[in-house]
Enzyme design. Structure first.
Site, PDB file in Angstrom:
ATOM      1  N   HIS A 154       1.007  -0.878   0.293  1.00 57.51           N
ATOM      2  CA  HIS A 154       0.211   0.014   0.037  1.00 57.51           C
ATOM      3  C   HIS A 154       0.677   1.202  -0.430  1.00 57.51           C
ATOM      4  CE1 HIS A 154      -4.355   2.341   2.010  1.00 57.51           C
ATOM      5  NE2 HIS A 154      -3.134   2.943   1.455  1.00 57.51           N
TER       6      HIS A 154
ATOM      7  N   GLU B 252     -11.506   3.523   5.461  1.00 52.58           N
ATOM      8  CA  GLU B 252     -10.120   4.278   6.020  1.00 52.58           C
ATOM      9  C   GLU B 252     -11.233   5.245   6.705  1.00 52.58           C
ATOM     10  OE1 GLU B 252      -8.220   6.874   3.913  1.00 52.58           O
ATOM     11  OE2 GLU B 252      -6.501   7.306   4.555  1.00 52.58           O
TER      12      GLU B 252
ATOM     13  N   ASP C 186       1.586   3.678   2.871  1.00 50.18           N
ATOM     14  CA  ASP C 186       0.919   4.783   1.640  1.00 50.18           C
ATOM     15  C   ASP C 186       1.127   6.030   0.963  1.00 50.18           C
ATOM     16  OD1 ASP C 186      -1.400   5.417   1.228  1.00 50.18           O
ATOM     17  OD2 ASP C 186      -2.866   6.469   3.422  1.00 50.18           O
TER      18      ASP C 186
HETATM   19  N1  ADE Z   1      -4.323   8.338  -2.020  1.00 50.05           N
HETATM   20  C1  ADE Z   1      -2.806   8.961  -1.222  1.00 50.05           C
HETATM   21  N2  ADE Z   1      -3.066   8.324  -0.139  1.00 50.05           N
HETATM   22  C2  ADE Z   1      -4.253   8.309  -0.014  1.00 50.05           C
HETATM   23  C3  ADE Z   1      -5.571   7.398   1.131  1.00 50.05           C
HETATM   24  N3  ADE Z   1      -4.616   7.049   2.416  1.00 50.05           N
HETATM   25  N4  ADE Z   1      -6.218   7.492   1.327  1.00 50.05           N
HETATM   26  C4  ADE Z   1      -7.693   8.281  -0.138  1.00 50.05           C
HETATM   27  N5  ADE Z   1      -6.703   7.592  -1.040  1.00 50.05           N
HETATM   28  C5  ADE Z   1      -4.880   8.381  -1.593  1.00 50.05           C
HETATM   29 ZN    ZN Z   2      -4.018   4.950   0.515  1.00 52.43          ZN
END
Ligand code: ADE
Ligand code: ZN
Length: 351
Positions: free
Chosen positions: A23, A206, A284
């Site tokens: 990710h 999320e 991320d």
């Molecule tokens: N694009 C980049 N990082 C992201 C995240 N944490 N959640 C959703 N879209 C993203």
């Molecule tokens: Zn992400």
């Protein structure tokens, strides 16, 4: 400050254990130094006096407050060489963090909307990936993400525009602002991807509710859930994730930076693992959230007071959750085993 041998040991294990990154938004690895270099090269005005001022702006209240800056930052990426340099810089860091396999997100719409096409960014990404693999052995693949704040038709058109590159990616994903943009709108694009044999993943849970995780599983047919931390609010969903051993690609430092959790010590990754969920730990958007993958391992284990051996388990989970072949996975599991045997010999460390 003197560090204890245990703290040093944890730092070393977090960095050195062979692991997979599942990710990582490549645009989110754009460090301020490189952003300024590219802005200068391309005559783009970043709107910040210097690197320090830009870094100081990295203080977020939620996902959208981050995305506004993230999309703005991507405007410096213009030429094939820019995309090469971005990917090469990330892969150098990843190798230093023990990453043996990286399945990397990219956001084509962030670039095509600015008139920068696949023929610019794909050759840049792919050349840097090939060079890194030749130099360090790191194995890499790309996952094309659709921006969910745009329409389902946009996603479909983006996928069709990429036809020439379908055999250069391993899957599709779904990212950007989650709340108010449920997965169902993207069924057609995900079905098209499945028809050509691509893997499917999606950000869900999320900031969005557990219903979005159900939607990603049932409507989009995903094989991993990105983030997924809000699954804890729904026992039936947890049962399903456990029964299917559906991997979650959790990003603790991201969750902290975007206020999904107020304190890393409150993160639910330990509780989810205790309930049998297959959790992995990832970075991320590391340039924005203050740490690459090894820092995510290290800081999370420290904040939650978990055993250092947790890093070994997360590494094993990450390899299990890759889209690599069984042969590749066996090689990486073997390298984790050798790493652990060596630790046992030097430190009496038992995983
Ligand atoms: N694009 C980049 N990082 C992201 C995240 N944490 N959640 C959703 N879209 C993203
Ligand atoms: Zn992400």
């Amino acid at each position: 400050m003197t560090r204890s041998p245990d703290a040093d040991r944890l730092a070393e294990v977090a960095r050195c254990v062979p692991k997979a990154e599942l990710h990582l938004h490549i645009e989110g690895s754009l460090e301020p130094e490189l952003a300024f270099e590219l802005a200068g090269r391309n005559g783009v005005e970043l709107g910040f006096a210097d690197v320090e001022a830009l870094r100081a702006a990295y203080s977020f209240t939620d996902l959208q407050s981050f995305l506004d800056i993230y999309y703005q930052g991507a405007s410096v990426l213009q030429t094939e060489k820019d995309f090469y340099d971005l990917m090469a810089a990330y892969l150098r860091r990843a190798h230093g963090d023990g990453v043996v396999r990286a399945e990397l997100f990219f956001d084509p719409q962030t670039h095509t909307e600015r008139g920068i096409g696949y023929d610019t960014f794909m050759p840049g990404f792919l050349a840097a990936m090939a060079d890194a693999e030749a130099a360090t052995g790191i194995s890499t693949d790309l996952i094309l993400c659709f921006l969910r704040h745009l329409s389902g038709d946009d996603a479909l058109a983006t996928f069709e525009e990429a036809t020439e590159y379908h055999d250069k990616i391993i899957g599709v994903g779904l990212d950007s602002g989650e709340v108010g943009n449920p997965p169902e709108r993207f069924v057609e694009a995900f079905n098209k991807a499945a028809e050509v044999g691509l893997h499917r993943v999606a950000h869900a849970g999320e900031e969005g509710p557990p219903a979005y995780i159900w939607g990603a599983l049932d409507e989009l047919g995903v094989e991993r859930i990105d983030h997924g931390v809000r699954c804890e609010e729904d026992d039936a969903l947890i049962d399903r994730l456990v029964a299917e051993q559906m991997p979650l690609t959790v990003c603790p430092l991201s969750n902290l930076a975007l206020r999904v959790v107020d304190d890393l010590a409150d993160h639910n990754i330990g509780r989810l693992a205790d309930r049998g969920v297959l959790v992995t730990v990832n970075a991320d958007d590391p340039a924005y959230f203050g740490g690459y993958i090894a820092e995510n391992y290290h800081q999370t284990i420290e904040a939650l007071g978990l055993a250092p051996a947790t890093a070994i388990q997360w590494a094993r989970n990450s390899i299990e959750a890759t889209f690599a072949t069984d042969d590749q996975k066996r090689t990486w599991f073997d390298s984790i085993d050798s790493y652990v045997e060596n630790l046992d010999a030097t430190w009496g460390f038992t995983a």
